[in-house]
Design a protein around this motif. Structure first.
Motif, PDB file in Angstrom:
ATOM      1  N   PHE A  65       0.854  -1.183   0.000  1.00 29.23           N
ATOM      2  CA  PHE A  65       0.000   0.000   0.000  1.00 29.23           C
ATOM      3  C   PHE A  65       0.889   1.232   0.000  1.00 29.23           C
ATOM      4  O   PHE A  65       1.623   1.488   0.957  1.00 29.23           O
ATOM      5  N   ILE A  66       0.817   1.983  -1.069  1.00 33.34           N
ATOM      6  CA  ILE A  66       1.581   3.215  -1.201  1.00 33.34           C
ATOM      7  C   ILE A  66       0.585   4.310  -1.521  1.00 33.34           C
ATOM      8  O   ILE A  66      -0.144   4.227  -2.521  1.00 33.34           O
ATOM      9  N   ASP A  67       0.547   5.320  -0.668  1.00 34.87           N
ATOM     10  CA  ASP A  67      -0.457   6.387  -0.815  1.00 34.87           C
ATOM     11  C   ASP A  67      -1.863   5.783  -0.844  1.00 34.87           C
ATOM     12  O   ASP A  67      -2.701   6.175  -1.678  1.00 34.87           O
ATOM     13  N   LEU A  68      -2.077   4.791   0.034  1.00 37.13           N
ATOM     14  CA  LEU A  68      -3.370   4.142   0.231  1.00 37.13           C
ATOM     15  C   LEU A  68      -3.807   3.283  -0.944  1.00 37.13           C
ATOM     16  O   LEU A  68      -4.940   2.767  -0.939  1.00 37.13           O
ATOM     17  N   SER A  69      -2.962   3.108  -1.949  1.00 33.73           N
ATOM     18  CA  SER A  69      -3.309   2.266  -3.090  1.00 33.73           C
ATOM     19  C   SER A  69      -2.343   1.089  -3.181  1.00 33.73           C
ATOM     20  O   SER A  69      -1.151   1.259  -2.942  1.00 33.73           O
ATOM     21  N   PRO A  70      -2.861  -0.091  -3.549  1.00 29.93           N
ATOM     22  CA  PRO A  70      -1.952  -1.237  -3.713  1.00 29.93           C
ATOM     23  C   PRO A  70      -1.122  -1.092  -4.981  1.00 29.93           C
ATOM     24  O   PRO A  70      -1.664  -0.882  -6.069  1.00 29.93           O
ATOM     25  N   ARG A  71       0.172  -1.183  -4.826  1.00 33.45           N
ATOM     26  CA  ARG A  71       1.084  -1.052  -5.959  1.00 33.45           C
ATOM     27  C   ARG A  71       2.102  -2.171  -5.913  1.00 33.45           C
ATOM     28  O   ARG A  71       2.684  -2.452  -4.863  1.00 33.45           O
ATOM     29  N   ARG A  72       2.330  -2.787  -7.057  1.00 33.93           N
ATOM     30  CA  ARG A  72       3.289  -3.890  -7.134  1.00 33.93           C
ATOM     31  C   ARG A  72       4.652  -3.351  -7.530  1.00 33.93           C
ATOM     32  O   ARG A  72       4.767  -2.527  -8.445  1.00 33.93           O
ATOM     33  N   GLY A  73       5.665  -3.812  -6.833  1.00 33.84           N
ATOM     34  CA  GLY A  73       7.015  -3.381  -7.152  1.00 33.84           C
ATOM     35  C   GLY A  73       8.021  -4.487  -6.873  1.00 33.84           C
ATOM     36  O   GLY A  73       7.713  -5.464  -6.195  1.00 33.84           O
ATOM     37  N   ASN A  74       9.213  -4.320  -7.396  1.00 36.81           N
ATOM     38  CA  ASN A  74      10.313  -5.258  -7.165  1.00 36.81           C
ATOM     39  C   ASN A  74      11.338  -4.597  -6.249  1.00 36.81           C
ATOM     40  O   ASN A  74      11.761  -3.470  -6.512  1.00 36.81           O
ATOM     41  N   TYR A  75      11.712  -5.303  -5.198  1.00 39.57           N
ATOM     42  CA  TYR A  75      12.570  -4.714  -4.170  1.00 39.57           C
ATOM     43  C   TYR A  75      13.804  -5.576  -3.938  1.00 39.57           C
ATOM     44  O   TYR A  75      13.761  -6.807  -4.078  1.00 39.57           O
ATOM     45  N   TRP A  76      14.894  -4.891  -3.539  1.00 45.88           N
ATOM     46  CA  TRP A  76      16.170  -5.551  -3.257  1.00 45.88           C
ATOM     47  C   TRP A  76      16.620  -5.253  -1.827  1.00 45.88           C
ATOM     48  O   TRP A  76      16.396  -4.153  -1.325  1.00 45.88           O
ATOM     49  N   GLY A  77      17.280  -6.211  -1.223  1.00 41.26           N
ATOM     50  CA  GLY A  77      17.971  -5.959   0.029  1.00 41.26           C
ATOM     51  C   GLY A  77      19.318  -5.327  -0.246  1.00 41.26           C
ATOM     52  O   GLY A  77      19.726  -5.138  -1.395  1.00 41.26           O
ATOM     53  N   GLN A  78      20.038  -5.030   0.844  1.00 40.69           N
ATOM     54  CA  GLN A  78      21.306  -4.319   0.713  1.00 40.69           C
ATOM     55  C   GLN A  78      22.467  -5.263   0.397  1.00 40.69           C
ATOM     56  O   GLN A  78      23.544  -4.810   0.003  1.00 40.69           O
ATOM     57  N   GLY A  79      22.253  -6.550   0.558  1.00 41.75           N
ATOM     58  CA  GLY A  79      23.291  -7.537   0.257  1.00 41.75           C
ATOM     59  C   GLY A  79      24.056  -7.965   1.487  1.00 41.75           C
ATOM     60  O   GLY A  79      24.252  -7.190   2.424  1.00 41.75           O
ATOM     61  N   THR A  80      24.487  -9.213   1.480  1.00 41.81           N
ATOM     62  CA  THR A  80      25.302  -9.744   2.566  1.00 41.81           C
ATOM     63  C   THR A  80      26.431 -10.572   1.961  1.00 41.81           C
ATOM     64  O   THR A  80      26.215 -11.346   1.025  1.00 41.81           O
ATOM     65  N   GLN A  81      27.632 -10.376   2.501  1.00 43.83           N
ATOM     66  CA  GLN A  81      28.813 -11.022   1.926  1.00 43.83           C
ATOM     67  C   GLN A  81      28.924 -12.463   2.400  1.00 43.83           C
ATOM     68  O   GLN A  81      28.816 -12.746   3.605  1.00 43.83           O
ATOM     69  N   VAL A  82      29.156 -13.362   1.468  1.00 43.88           N
ATOM     70  CA  VAL A  82      29.472 -14.753   1.767  1.00 43.88           C
ATOM     71  C   VAL A  82      30.839 -15.046   1.174  1.00 43.88           C
ATOM     72  O   VAL A  82      31.062 -14.853  -0.022  1.00 43.88           O
ATOM     73  N   THR A  83      31.755 -15.492   2.020  1.00 43.25           N
ATOM     74  CA  THR A  83      33.109 -15.819   1.578  1.00 43.25           C
ATOM     75  C   THR A  83      33.422 -17.249   1.970  1.00 43.25           C
ATOM     76  O   THR A  83      33.308 -17.616   3.146  1.00 43.25           O
ATOM     77  N   VAL A  84      33.815 -18.047   0.976  1.00 44.22           N
ATOM     78  CA  VAL A  84      34.158 -19.448   1.212  1.00 44.22           C
ATOM     79  C   VAL A  84      35.640 -19.626   0.939  1.00 44.22           C
ATOM     80  O   VAL A  84      36.103 -19.398  -0.178  1.00 44.22           O
ATOM     81  N   SER A  85      36.366 -20.016   1.970  1.00 47.99           N
ATOM     82  CA  SER A  85      37.812 -20.196   1.826  1.00 47.99           C
ATOM     83  C   SER A  85      38.139 -21.640   1.460  1.00 47.99           C
ATOM     84  O   SER A  85      37.459 -22.576   1.875  1.00 47.99           O
ATOM     85  N   SER A  86      39.205 -21.797   0.701  1.00 48.72           N
ATOM     86  CA  SER A  86      39.588 -23.147   0.257  1.00 48.72           C
ATOM     87  C   SER A  86      40.546 -23.811   1.242  1.00 48.72           C
ATOM     88  O   SER A  86      41.024 -23.200   2.169  1.00 48.72           O
TER      89      SER A  86
END
Length: 123
Positions: free
Chosen positions: A102-123
Motif C-alpha cells: 500500500f503506497i499512498d493508500l493504493s496497492p502497488r506492485r514493485g520489485n525490491y532488493w535488500g542491501q546484500g550480505t557477503q558470503v566468503t568461502v575459503s579453500s
C-alpha cells in the motif's frame, strides 16, 4: 514502502554451511516471488534460487542439491540454507521480492532488493 533486510552472511571454509535470512517489512499486502541473487567481483548478478507464494522453487544449476530456499508467508521471510559450500560460491548475496504494498493508500506492485550480505568461502 517496503524494506528487505538480510542477515547470516560470513566467512566459512569449503564444505561448510551458512544460512541466509531475509525479512520484508512495510505496508505489505502480499508477496509473490521471493528469491536470492548473488554477484561475485567482476561478474553479473545471477539468480541463485527463487520460491513462489505457493512454495514452488527454482534453483540455478550450480547450487541444485546443495542449497535450499524456503519462505514463511506468515512473517514475510525467506531463507537460503547453503550446504557443501565451495569457493565459487563467494559473492554478495541479495534478497529480492515482488511485493504488492500500500503506497499512498493504493496497492502497488514493485520489485525490491535488500542491501546484500557477503558470503566468503575459503579453500
Amino acid at each position: 514502502q517496503v524494506q528487505l533486510v538480510e542477515s547470516g552472511g560470513g566467512l566459512v571454509q569449503a564444505g561448510g554451511s551458512l544460512r541466509l535470512s531475509c525479512a520484508a517489512s512495510g505496508t505489505i499486502f502480499s508477496i509473490e516471488l521471493m528469491g536470492w541473487y548473488r554477484q561475485a567481483p567482476g561478474r553479473q548478478r545471477e539468480l541463485v534460487a527463487s520460491v513462489t507464494s505457493d512454495g514452488s522453487t527454482n534453483y540455478a544449476g550450480s547450487v541444485k542439491g546443495r542449497f535450499t530456499i524456503s519462505r514463511d508467508n506468515a512473517v514475510n521471510t525467506v531463507s537460503l540454507q547453503m550446504n557443501s559450500l565451495i569457493p565459487e560460491d563467494t559473492a554478495v548475496y541479495f534478497c529480492n521480492a515482488d511485493v504488492t504494498a500500500f503506497i499512498d493508500l493504493s496497492p502497488r506492485r514493485g520489485n525490491y532488493w535488500g542491501q546484500g550480505t557477503q558470503v566468503t568461502v575459503s579453500s
